[in-house]
Motif scaffolding. Structure first.
Motif, PDB file in Angstrom:
ATOM      1  N   ALA A  75       0.808  -1.282  -0.185  1.00 30.63           N
ATOM      2  CA  ALA A  75      -0.032   0.142  -0.049  1.00 30.63           C
ATOM      3  C   ALA A  75       0.810   1.084  -0.182  1.00 30.63           C
ATOM      4  O   ALA A  75       2.046   1.089   0.517  1.00 30.63           O
ATOM      5  N   VAL A  76       0.180   2.420  -0.453  1.00 28.64           N
ATOM      6  CA  VAL A  76       1.147   3.810  -0.494  1.00 28.64           C
ATOM      7  C   VAL A  76       0.095   4.763   0.241  1.00 28.64           C
ATOM      8  O   VAL A  76      -1.052   5.004  -0.013  1.00 28.64           O
ATOM      9  N   LYS A  77       0.953   5.347   1.001  1.00 28.52           N
ATOM     10  CA  LYS A  77       0.245   6.635   1.828  1.00 28.52           C
ATOM     11  C   LYS A  77      -0.315   7.625   0.530  1.00 28.52           C
ATOM     12  O   LYS A  77       0.589   7.774  -0.426  1.00 28.52           O
ATOM     13  N   ASP A  78      -1.522   8.328   0.802  1.00 27.21           N
ATOM     14  CA  ASP A  78      -2.114   8.897  -0.104  1.00 27.21           C
ATOM     15  C   ASP A  78      -1.707  10.275  -0.280  1.00 27.21           C
ATOM     16  O   ASP A  78      -2.214  11.413  -0.494  1.00 27.21           O
ATOM     17  N   ASN A  79      -0.535  10.645   0.078  1.00 30.64           N
ATOM     18  CA  ASN A  79       0.330  11.856  -0.310  1.00 30.64           C
ATOM     19  C   ASN A  79       1.402  11.423  -1.377  1.00 30.64           C
ATOM     20  O   ASN A  79       2.318  12.461  -1.599  1.00 30.64           O
ATOM     21  N   VAL A  80       1.395  10.223  -1.816  1.00 27.55           N
ATOM     22  CA  VAL A  80       2.481   9.645  -2.873  1.00 27.55           C
ATOM     23  C   VAL A  80       1.878   9.492  -4.038  1.00 27.55           C
ATOM     24  O   VAL A  80       0.742   8.910  -4.207  1.00 27.55           O
ATOM     25  N   ASP A  81       2.333  10.047  -5.325  1.00 32.54           N
ATOM     26  CA  ASP A  81       1.696   9.917  -6.570  1.00 32.54           C
ATOM     27  C   ASP A  81       1.755   8.417  -7.116  1.00 32.54           C
ATOM     28  O   ASP A  81       2.863   7.994  -7.124  1.00 32.54           O
ATOM     29  N   VAL A  82       0.355   8.154  -7.512  1.00 30.62           N
ATOM     30  CA  VAL A  82       0.371   6.781  -8.156  1.00 30.62           C
ATOM     31  C   VAL A  82      -0.269   7.282  -9.547  1.00 30.62           C
ATOM     32  O   VAL A  82      -1.424   7.790  -9.576  1.00 30.62           O
ATOM     33  N   ALA A  83       0.208   6.832 -10.570  1.00 30.96           N
ATOM     34  CA  ALA A  83      -0.565   7.288 -12.070  1.00 30.96           C
ATOM     35  C   ALA A  83      -1.829   6.746 -12.101  1.00 30.96           C
ATOM     36  O   ALA A  83      -2.211   5.617 -11.924  1.00 30.96           O
ATOM     37  N   GLY A  84      -2.715   7.585 -12.395  1.00 30.79           N
ATOM     38  CA  GLY A  84      -4.037   7.138 -12.628  1.00 30.79           C
ATOM     39  C   GLY A  84      -5.095   7.107 -11.382  1.00 30.79           C
ATOM     40  O   GLY A  84      -6.398   7.011 -11.263  1.00 30.79           O
ATOM     41  N   LEU A  85      -4.373   7.370 -10.202  1.00 26.44           N
ATOM     42  CA  LEU A  85      -5.227   7.201  -8.746  1.00 26.44           C
ATOM     43  C   LEU A  85      -5.253   8.655  -8.104  1.00 26.44           C
ATOM     44  O   LEU A  85      -4.151   9.312  -8.333  1.00 26.44           O
ATOM     45  N   GLY A 112       8.306  -6.141  -9.190  1.00 23.60           N
ATOM     46  CA  GLY A 112       7.269  -7.051  -8.968  1.00 23.60           C
ATOM     47  C   GLY A 112       6.181  -6.933  -7.921  1.00 23.60           C
ATOM     48  O   GLY A 112       5.382  -7.836  -7.823  1.00 23.60           O
ATOM     49  N   ALA A 113       5.932  -5.776  -7.327  1.00 26.36           N
ATOM     50  CA  ALA A 113       5.061  -5.649  -6.024  1.00 26.36           C
ATOM     51  C   ALA A 113       3.944  -5.311  -6.758  1.00 26.36           C
ATOM     52  O   ALA A 113       3.530  -4.888  -7.823  1.00 26.36           O
ATOM     53  N   LEU A 114       2.865  -5.665  -5.793  1.00 27.21           N
ATOM     54  CA  LEU A 114       1.229  -5.773  -6.271  1.00 27.21           C
ATOM     55  C   LEU A 114       0.663  -4.703  -5.424  1.00 27.21           C
ATOM     56  O   LEU A 114       0.588  -4.866  -4.428  1.00 27.21           O
ATOM     57  N   LEU A 115       0.248  -3.281  -6.243  1.00 27.14           N
ATOM     58  CA  LEU A 115      -0.108  -2.368  -5.482  1.00 27.14           C
ATOM     59  C   LEU A 115      -1.757  -2.604  -5.292  1.00 27.14           C
ATOM     60  O   LEU A 115      -2.446  -2.788  -6.040  1.00 27.14           O
ATOM     61  N   VAL A 116      -2.280  -2.425  -3.983  1.00 25.05           N
ATOM     62  CA  VAL A 116      -3.482  -2.526  -3.380  1.00 25.05           C
ATOM     63  C   VAL A 116      -4.317  -1.469  -3.512  1.00 25.05           C
ATOM     64  O   VAL A 116      -5.426  -1.316  -3.725  1.00 25.05           O
ATOM     65  N   GLY A 117      -3.651  -0.170  -3.142  1.00 24.78           N
ATOM     66  CA  GLY A 117      -4.586   0.857  -2.802  1.00 24.78           C
ATOM     67  C   GLY A 117      -3.768   2.051  -1.973  1.00 24.78           C
ATOM     68  O   GLY A 117      -2.466   2.000  -1.655  1.00 24.78           O
ATOM     69  N   LYS A 118      -4.420   3.145  -1.736  1.00 23.10           N
ATOM     70  CA  LYS A 118      -3.589   4.189  -1.069  1.00 23.10           C
ATOM     71  C   LYS A 118      -4.383   4.373   0.223  1.00 23.10           C
ATOM     72  O   LYS A 118      -5.507   4.396   0.410  1.00 23.10           O
ATOM     73  N   THR A 119      -3.619   4.907   1.329  1.00 24.89           N
ATOM     74  CA  THR A 119      -3.892   4.701   2.516  1.00 24.89           C
ATOM     75  C   THR A 119      -4.088   6.156   3.109  1.00 24.89           C
ATOM     76  O   THR A 119      -3.903   7.023   2.711  1.00 24.89           O
ATOM     77  N   ASN A 120      -4.882   6.199   4.069  1.00 25.11           N
ATOM     78  CA  ASN A 120      -5.200   7.512   5.020  1.00 25.11           C
ATOM     79  C   ASN A 120      -4.106   8.028   5.845  1.00 25.11           C
ATOM     80  O   ASN A 120      -3.261   7.294   6.210  1.00 25.11           O
ATOM     81  N   LEU A 121      -4.170   9.148   6.315  1.00 25.17           N
ATOM     82  CA  LEU A 121      -3.260   9.924   6.899  1.00 25.17           C
ATOM     83  C   LEU A 121      -3.622  11.096   7.523  1.00 25.17           C
ATOM     84  O   LEU A 121      -4.638  11.527   7.223  1.00 25.17           O
ATOM     85  N   ARG A 132      -6.597  13.055  12.291  1.00 24.71           N
ATOM     86  CA  ARG A 132      -6.674  14.511  11.695  1.00 24.71           C
ATOM     87  C   ARG A 132      -7.035  14.520  10.233  1.00 24.71           C
ATOM     88  O   ARG A 132      -6.360  14.820   9.423  1.00 24.71           O
ATOM     89  N   SER A 133      -7.972  13.599   9.951  1.00 20.49           N
ATOM     90  CA  SER A 133      -8.155  13.205   8.304  1.00 20.49           C
ATOM     91  C   SER A 133     -10.054  13.227   8.359  1.00 20.49           C
ATOM     92  O   SER A 133     -10.686  12.659   9.459  1.00 20.49           O
ATOM     93  N   PRO A 134     -10.490  13.783   7.428  1.00 18.66           N
ATOM     94  CA  PRO A 134     -11.728  13.652   7.246  1.00 18.66           C
ATOM     95  C   PRO A 134     -12.355  12.353   6.767  1.00 18.66           C
ATOM     96  O   PRO A 134     -13.440  11.969   6.781  1.00 18.66           O
ATOM     97  N   SER A 153      -1.029   6.797   9.139  1.00 22.67           N
ATOM     98  CA  SER A 153      -1.964   5.910  10.098  1.00 22.67           C
ATOM     99  C   SER A 153      -2.317   4.846   9.214  1.00 22.67           C
ATOM    100  O   SER A 153      -2.077   3.776   9.492  1.00 22.67           O
ATOM    101  N   GLY A 154      -2.830   4.757   7.794  1.00 23.36           N
ATOM    102  CA  GLY A 154      -3.395   3.916   7.046  1.00 23.36           C
ATOM    103  C   GLY A 154      -2.400   2.739   6.777  1.00 23.36           C
ATOM    104  O   GLY A 154      -2.534   1.817   6.780  1.00 23.36           O
TER     105      GLY A 154
END
Length: 650
Positions: A75-85, A112-121, A132-134, A153-154
């Motif tokens: 997973a990737v914290k949602d302040n890090v860019d992933v193309a198309g997301l 070869g890693a498998l991206l599942v989604g982007k996480t809360n922060l 401190r997140s909506p 956090s996520g």
């Protein structure tokens, strides 16, 4: 749950017992079972995830050619860019959809890693609590109602709850370490500039570091080795030593410990840290008292000095144009940075330079600094009542790290007497990332490895019992367990022919049989019938039978020394299983043994067949230059037998 650590996944893929699509299905099932846990901001559609998993199998059909992170969910914290997301930084109105990914994401996908989604922060990565997140406040997977820590956090919860193998966070003031301590995970905070921040929404651009959450130091370092490296287009990137994907073998170091650590009234945390320090000493390290005052003074500059203005420089235009769309605590924190002047900035820089000079004197007497990761813990309810002051408490031991240009690894240290998670952080100067992994891995192994998260509880935060933390009158704290939590069994699945001594008690990560003592894997001169076996019997070691290592090692007959001995070296390719003998012994005996080991051997973590781990004798790779590779014999006794039966030369 089926283990998701790197070695277990590699074993499943190598033997054909699973494919990436199977693992993706497992991950989706685990996420669904947890329900709305506030971990995710964007989950990739199941069809996309499964499609990518199937594509991995087609791209790398040969197990011998697969990259290091083949089929590994992350997973990737949602302040890090992933193309198309979307990248939201936990602010829906700030969101944008990038057309290219951050370089670190590209490196992971290529491995070869498998991206599942982007996480809360915590919004705009400003905060250490995860509240401190909506998108909601994450809770620790270890104790219902307890904060997860932030701002990553996520990402931390996704790893701690077993949803992914690893997750990317960021760390400016401690966001890659505080959540690790509160979720029972390992938090790897690299040296500034070792991992590119291109494609990362800045908090303080001069201090920001992408970080890694994992279940073990070995997994965290393996991921760091993939994402590390200079990016020429990144103005903050710099040339630093690239860490090996494997933690170095442990060796005695000078470890600094604060003279008088502060726990803000949390006596249980104080006792837990004292125990952690004793364990470090038991591993053979020399403890050095350190005056932490200049370190802490540097940390106070982050929010009480001009670096707050750097946060305003990053996102202030959006925040102050759209105050009603920003979390109220985030807005309050950033509002204090708008009035700082250029004079304030220079005065802050001068003050930091002076403090760096003082801390350099401390580093002359130590190799590594050990501190509590957090001095105490809070429930979500407690955090919401006093979000700014308690945030400062959480960052007491973390905010100075990047200002003083240090690398760090946060490692779980079990639980306090009140049932709260506890962790320590090992720090070193920039470029010491690999060095830190050695003592961090050995300490983590000695404490029993990852902490087991309980099943999700429906208990409400305001119905939970008190604990002996900073405020003894708490009525909303999580209840302490009536007995110690069970040992975590991730990675403890039995091999195809387990030693009979382990049939009822599989070994947990870190070489500890659940509820008993550490386990030592012996390769050569300490085996039964060998010259140094008496050292083990004198230390009260108990024989547990034999086992095979995972096929990750080469065995060498070393030259020189009073006693003939082999060297077990972990390799990235060409490894074979090697037979070892297993012994149980006390932590103090293990520490005593460490002090007797002569270079190039040292004590480290050995991966056994089936995903288990044990302490073991490992050899530095430099010593194999003039040594004989005897891997084909499979064990030291078989090699000695082959020499004894060889015909004399004519």
């Amino acid at each position: 749950m089926t283990p998701l650590d790197l070695d277990s996944l590699a074993h499943r893929y190598r033997t054909g017992s699973a494919c990436p699509a199977d693992v993706a299905e497992e991950v989706l099932g685990r996420i669904a079972a947890r329900g709305d846990d506030h971990v995710w901001i964007t989950l990739r559609p199941a069809a996309d995830l499964l499609g990518d998993a199937a594509a991995l199998a087609l791209r790398w059909p040969d197990p011998n050619s697969r990259p290091s992170l083949y089929g590994v969910p992350f997973a990737v914290k949602d302040n890090v860019d992933v193309a198309g997301l979307p990248t939201t930084a936990a602010c829906p109105d700030y969101a944008y959809v990038p057309d290219r990914s951050a370089p670190l994401v590209d490196r992971l996908l290529e491995a070869g890693a498998l991206l599942v989604g982007k996480t809360n922060l915590d919004q705009f990565a400003t905060g250490l609590s995860g509240t401190r997140s909506p998108y909601g406040a994450c809770e620790s997977p270890l104790v219902p109602g307890l904060i997860s820590g932030g701002s990553s956090s996520g990402s931390a919860v996704a790893v701690g709850a077993g949803l992914v193998t690893f997750a990317i966070g960021t760390d400016t003031a401690g966001s890659g370490r505080v959540p690790a301590a509160l979720t029972g995970t390992v938090g790897v905070k690299p040296s500034r500039g070792l991992v590119s921040t291109l494609g990362v929404v800045p908090a303080c651009a001069s201090l920001d570091c992408p970080s890694v959450f994992a279940r073990s130091v070995a997994d965290g370092l393996a991921v760091l080795s993939v994402i590390a490296g200079q990016e020429p287009a990144d103005p903050w990137s710099r040339v630093l030593p690239l860490p090996s994907p494997v933690p170095p073998a442990a060796r005695p170091l000078r470890i600094g410990v604060p003279y008088s650590p502060e726990f803000f009234g949390d006596t249980a945390a104080a006792v837990a840290f004292e125990e952690a320090v004793r364990r470090l000493a038991g591993l053979g390290h020399r403890l050095v008292p350190v005056d932490l005052d200049p370190f802490l003074a540097a940390g106070r500059l982050l929010y009480d000095g001009p670096w707050l203005a750097e946060r305003v420089a990053a996102v202030g235009d959006f925040v102050f144009r759209n105050p009603d769309r920003v979390h109220p605590v985030t807005l309050k924190v950033l509002s204090n940075g708008g009035d700082l002047s250029a004079v304030d900035a220079f005065e802050g820089l001068y003050r930091l330079r002076a403090l760096r000079a003082r801390t350099r004197q401390a580093w002359a007497s130590m190799d590594v600094l050990a501190v509590p990761t957090v001095p105490t813990t809070y429930t979500v309810a407690e955090m919401l009542r006093d979000p700014i002051e308690r945030n400062a408490v959480l960052g007491h031991y973390t905010t100075f790290t990047n200002l003083l240009d240090l690398a760090a690894i946060s490692v779980p240290a079990g639980r306090t007497a009140t049932g709260r998670p506890h962790g320590i952080t090992l720090l070193g100067p920039a470029g010491s990332d690999e060095l830190l992994a050695g003592p961090a891995a050995a300490f983590h192994a000695l404490t029993g490895g990852p902490i087991a998260p309980p099943g999700r509880s429906s208990a409400r935060t305001d119905e939970l019992a008190t604990h002996s933390g900073p405020s003894s009158a708490r009525s909303d704290g999580p209840a302490a367990p009536s007995s110690p939590p069970p040992a975590w069994n991730d990675g403890s699945a039995a091999s195809s022919s387990p030693p009979s001594a382990w049939n009822d008690e599989p070994v947990a990560p870190g070489g500890r049989t659940p509820g008993t003592q550490p386990v030592l894997a012996v390769v050569g001169a300490h085996r039964s019938g060998q010259p140094l076996h008496g050292e083990l019997t004198a230390l009260g070691a108990t024989a547990l039978g034999t086992a095979l290592t995972a096929p990750l090692y080469r065995l060498y007959a070393l030259n020189g020394g009073e006693v003939a001995r082999p060297g077990l070296v972990r390799v990235t390719t060409g490894g074979v299983p090697v037979e070892v003998e297993l012994y149980g012994l006390s932590p103090s005996a293990l520490g005593a043994l460490l002090t007797r080991i002569a270079p190039p051997l040292s004590l480290g973590t050995v991966r056994l067949d089936g995903g288990r781990t044990a302490h073991g004798f490992l050899c530095e790779a430099y010593a194999t230059g003039e040594a004989t590779d005897i891997s084909r014999h499979g064990s030291w006794p078989d090699y000695l037998l082959s020499r004894a039966s060889a015909p004399d030369p004519a």
